[in-house]
Write a protein that holds these residues in place. Structure first.
Motif, PDB file in Angstrom:
ATOM      1  N   ASP A 106      39.597  50.945  35.889  1.00 13.20           N
ATOM      2  CA  ASP A 106      40.097  51.734  37.022  1.00 13.20           C
ATOM      3  C   ASP A 106      38.927  51.914  37.982  1.00 13.20           C
ATOM      4  N   ALA A 107      39.076  51.397  39.207  1.00  8.76           N
ATOM      5  CA  ALA A 107      37.941  51.395  40.134  1.00  8.76           C
ATOM      6  C   ALA A 107      38.057  52.473  41.203  1.00  8.76           C
ATOM      7  N   ARG A 108      38.962  53.448  41.004  1.00 15.17           N
ATOM      8  CA  ARG A 108      39.166  54.447  42.061  1.00 15.17           C
ATOM      9  C   ARG A 108      37.916  55.284  42.315  1.00 15.17           C
ATOM     10  N   ALA A 109      37.218  55.642  41.250  1.00 20.63           N
ATOM     11  CA  ALA A 109      36.014  56.457  41.446  1.00 20.63           C
ATOM     12  C   ALA A 109      34.941  55.675  42.196  1.00 20.63           C
ATOM     13  N   LEU A 110      34.871  54.363  41.918  1.00 17.16           N
ATOM     14  CA  LEU A 110      33.882  53.531  42.612  1.00 17.16           C
ATOM     15  C   LEU A 110      34.218  53.433  44.095  1.00 17.16           C
ATOM     16  N   TRP A 111      35.509  53.263  44.398  1.00 23.16           N
ATOM     17  CA  TRP A 111      35.946  53.183  45.798  1.00 23.16           C
ATOM     18  C   TRP A 111      35.646  54.501  46.520  1.00 23.16           C
ATOM     19  N   ALA A 112      35.849  55.604  45.803  1.00 25.50           N
ATOM     20  CA  ALA A 112      35.598  56.920  46.414  1.00 25.50           C
ATOM     21  C   ALA A 112      34.109  57.114  46.688  1.00 25.50           C
ATOM     22  N   GLY A 113      33.266  56.542  45.830  1.00 24.18           N
ATOM     23  CA  GLY A 113      31.833  56.727  45.986  1.00 24.18           C
ATOM     24  C   GLY A 113      31.211  55.809  47.026  1.00 24.18           C
ATOM     25  N   GLN A 114      31.946  54.799  47.431  1.00 22.47           N
ATOM     26  CA  GLN A 114      31.424  53.810  48.399  1.00 22.47           C
ATOM     27  C   GLN A 114      32.556  53.534  49.384  1.00 22.47           C
ATOM     28  N   PRO A 115      32.783  54.450  50.327  1.00 23.02           N
ATOM     29  CA  PRO A 115      34.046  54.400  51.091  1.00 23.02           C
ATOM     30  C   PRO A 115      34.135  53.297  52.148  1.00 23.02           C
ATOM     31  N   ASP A 116      33.103  52.459  52.286  1.00 19.62           N
ATOM     32  CA  ASP A 116      33.194  51.411  53.311  1.00 19.62           C
ATOM     33  C   ASP A 116      33.321  50.011  52.696  1.00 19.62           C
ATOM     34  N   LEU A 117      33.886  49.922  51.500  1.00 17.26           N
ATOM     35  CA  LEU A 117      34.020  48.613  50.857  1.00 17.26           C
ATOM     36  C   LEU A 117      34.983  47.709  51.619  1.00 17.26           C
ATOM     37  N   VAL A 118      34.538  46.489  51.883  1.00 20.38           N
ATOM     38  CA  VAL A 118      35.414  45.436  52.423  1.00 20.38           C
ATOM     39  C   VAL A 118      35.755  44.520  51.247  1.00 20.38           C
ATOM     40  N   THR A 119      37.037  44.195  51.117  1.00 21.88           N
ATOM     41  CA  THR A 119      37.503  43.491  49.931  1.00 21.88           C
ATOM     42  C   THR A 119      38.057  42.115  50.295  1.00 21.88           C
ATOM     43  N   PHE A 120      37.647  41.130  49.509  1.00 23.62           N
ATOM     44  CA  PHE A 120      38.060  39.748  49.727  1.00 23.62           C
ATOM     45  C   PHE A 120      38.874  39.268  48.530  1.00 23.62           C
ATOM     46  N   LEU A 121      40.026  38.682  48.823  1.00 23.95           N
ATOM     47  CA  LEU A 121      40.808  38.016  47.780  1.00 23.95           C
ATOM     48  C   LEU A 121      40.633  36.520  47.965  1.00 23.95           C
ATOM     49  N   ILE A 122      40.290  35.844  46.884  1.00 21.74           N
ATOM     50  CA  ILE A 122      39.864  34.449  46.931  1.00 21.74           C
ATOM     51  C   ILE A 122      40.725  33.633  45.985  1.00 21.74           C
ATOM     52  N   GLY A 123      41.104  32.441  46.428  1.00 22.47           N
ATOM     53  CA  GLY A 123      42.000  31.581  45.654  1.00 22.47           C
ATOM     54  C   GLY A 123      41.439  31.227  44.287  1.00 22.47           C
ATOM     55  N   CYS A 124      42.327  30.874  43.389  1.00 21.99           N
ATOM     56  CA  CYS A 124      42.023  30.645  41.970  1.00 21.99           C
ATOM     57  C   CYS A 124      42.689  29.336  41.545  1.00 21.99           C
ATOM     58  N   SER A 125      42.001  28.601  40.676  1.00 16.41           N
ATOM     59  CA  SER A 125      42.515  27.285  40.295  1.00 16.41           C
ATOM     60  C   SER A 125      43.791  27.355  39.456  1.00 16.41           C
ATOM     61  N   PHE A 126      44.166  28.552  38.973  1.00 15.72           N
ATOM     62  CA  PHE A 126      45.454  28.663  38.284  1.00 15.72           C
ATOM     63  C   PHE A 126      46.569  28.041  39.135  1.00 15.72           C
ATOM     64  N   THR A 127      46.426  28.152  40.475  1.00 15.16           N
ATOM     65  CA  THR A 127      47.488  27.704  41.374  1.00 15.16           C
ATOM     66  C   THR A 127      47.782  26.217  41.231  1.00 15.16           C
ATOM     67  N   PHE A 128      46.752  25.388  40.970  1.00 14.79           N
ATOM     68  CA  PHE A 128      47.056  23.960  40.852  1.00 14.79           C
ATOM     69  C   PHE A 128      47.192  23.506  39.400  1.00 14.79           C
ATOM     70  N   GLU A 129      46.983  24.402  38.438  1.00 14.34           N
ATOM     71  CA  GLU A 129      47.121  23.977  37.042  1.00 14.34           C
ATOM     72  C   GLU A 129      48.583  23.753  36.650  1.00 14.34           C
ATOM     73  N   ALA A 130      49.481  24.589  37.160  1.00 14.77           N
ATOM     74  CA  ALA A 130      50.897  24.381  36.836  1.00 14.77           C
ATOM     75  C   ALA A 130      51.382  23.029  37.366  1.00 14.77           C
ATOM     76  N   PRO A 131      51.078  22.667  38.628  1.00 14.47           N
ATOM     77  CA  PRO A 131      51.481  21.321  39.087  1.00 14.47           C
ATOM     78  C   PRO A 131      50.847  20.190  38.265  1.00 14.47           C
ATOM     79  N   LEU A 132      49.616  20.378  37.782  1.00 19.85           N
ATOM     80  CA  LEU A 132      49.030  19.346  36.907  1.00 19.85           C
ATOM     81  C   LEU A 132      49.885  19.199  35.647  1.00 19.85           C
ATOM     82  N   GLN A 133      50.213  20.334  35.049  1.00 14.50           N
ATOM     83  CA  GLN A 133      51.022  20.282  33.824  1.00 14.50           C
ATOM     84  C   GLN A 133      52.397  19.676  34.087  1.00 14.50           C
ATOM     85  N   GLN A 134      52.985  20.061  35.232  1.00 13.49           N
ATOM     86  CA  GLN A 134      54.313  19.520  35.558  1.00 13.49           C
ATOM     87  C   GLN A 134      54.272  18.005  35.735  1.00 13.49           C
TER      88      GLN A 134
END
Lengths: 268, 268
Positions: A106-134
């Protein structure tokens, strides 16, 4: 310009239920959860580091494909309505001065302690593993029920401001006669690591022993198979370490953020 | 992670000669110059606006595919060795408070007066026009010897900080039986606008009259052809205008920056 959420009510319910369970404290790897929906790596940094990070990602798009950026202090994303990025990942890692300081669920306390966090969501290879299996290509670490093997390389990423670090790769053994197919299939997903960065010859990447990955688990390589290397979403964590970033929060490896967006949204 | 320059000495010489001519004062559109090499849109903004702009581009990757970012005060790029971004574009536009203030062919004095400019090079649809032609699809504005028609739409881009604006599209008439081919071919170039954003029905985009483009020139649409719309690199200029950015320098439409990187570098 925001990828549309899945139209499959069962998939959507699976994503929502998984996020709710993690929010309630469940700590499990996310591989195989809500199949067909995009899972993402997360990196949160103080605002002062956000420009350097976004530039690092722009300059190294194969290991750092940015799917969403949440501005300072925010903890919601256009990729999953109602989700809270402070709680909806099963396990977080906290980095101080480039060193792993702790893991929390649970990262709520960390977010509260550092209120200017910029957050990045980054792609993951899970996305192309299903098509490989298919396409009938076995994904060895899934077949073996373990985490994908990941390796530091001696190939430097292009630096940006104070951020520098090496490329981290994931490895999947592929039969020689399916290497071209694996390249073509993963290459259709350029915004989630895309085509491999290297085929065969681990020594050329500075990898001494495939049986000793730097992250994840070793997998079997059978006769007639080549080790195929893809740019890996752990690369930003390597940059956090190498650059001594004073404070960062990331997901723990294998414990990803589950979005409502179908993998097919990234297909070209 | 920097795209490799062309290995074709003739193409490289053509790019170098063109940049030298523009540096010496020649003002001409760049369509057809150094064929096979990537041409880029340019936007330079004060550092204070750079984060908003890079975020705007990340959130709107189809109209704003970033090929390189040059940090504050810089005027060289990894995409063309020895080039000077202050002089090597045939014609620049200067924007003040969101309004076009002047056009110049040498931007060195402007760079000197605003020493913290961050410069973005953005992909251009020229990159996928050659493959369209090679596949036997006529690119009408090239055949007619004019500029591509571009239109403001009523589709808003996803805003970022102080930046907002509408999507601008370019239009190419495509025979109905070749629309799928045009989609597939351009879709292989996701980092230079990629597949169309809209096929047919200009009214749905808020375009009242195809014969009256907002930028560029009108082109003929023949019986059996559909208007096909691609996200356009003029979109960042529209954001500069709509958002009242206090100061910006861009290339003038059709007067692009010629890199040393082959178009094929962006092919997936």
């Amino acid at each position: 310009m925001i990828p549309a959420p899945t139209q499959d009510p069962l998939a959507l319910a699976a994503a929502q239920e998984a996020r709710a369970a993690y929010r309630a404290g469940r700590v499990v790897p996310t591989a195989g959860v809500a199949p067909g929906l995009t899972q993402a790596n997360m990196v949160s940094l103080p605002r002062d580091w956000a420009w350097d990070f976004l530039l690092y990602a722009q300059r190294n798009p194969k290991p750092c494909p940015v799917l969403d950026v949440i501005e300072a202090g925010g903890h919601t994303t256009a990729l999953a309505e109602g989700a809270d990025l402070r709680t909806d990942i099963p396990l977080y890692r906290v980095w101080r001065d480039g060193r792993l300081a702790e893991e929390v669920s649970d990262a709520r306390a960390l977010w509260a302690g550092q209120p200017d966090l910029v957050t990045f969501l980054i792609g993951c290879s899970f996305t192309f593993e299903a098509p490989l299996q298919q396409a009938g290509i076995e994904v060895r670490h899934i077949a073996q029920g373990c985490n994908v093997p990941m390796y530091r390389t001696r190939r430097a990423c292009r630096p940006a401001g104070r951020l520098h670090g090496e490329l981290v790769v994931s490895m999947r053994p592929i039969p020689a006669e399916r290497v071209a197919d694996a390249v073509a299939i993963s290459g259709r997903f350029p915004s989630v690591h895309g085509a491999p960065v290297h085929v065969g010859d681990p020594a050329a990447l500075g990898i001494a022993d495939l049986d000793k990955p730097d992250f994840g688990d070793p997998v079997q390589i059978r006769p007639g198979e080549l080790p195929v290397f893809w740019a890996c979403g752990v690369t930003p964590q390597a940059a956090v370490m190498a650059s001594g970033v004073p404070f960062a929060i990331t997901h723990a490896p294998g414990h990803m953020f589950i979005t409502d967006v179908p993998d097919a949204a990234w297909h070209v």
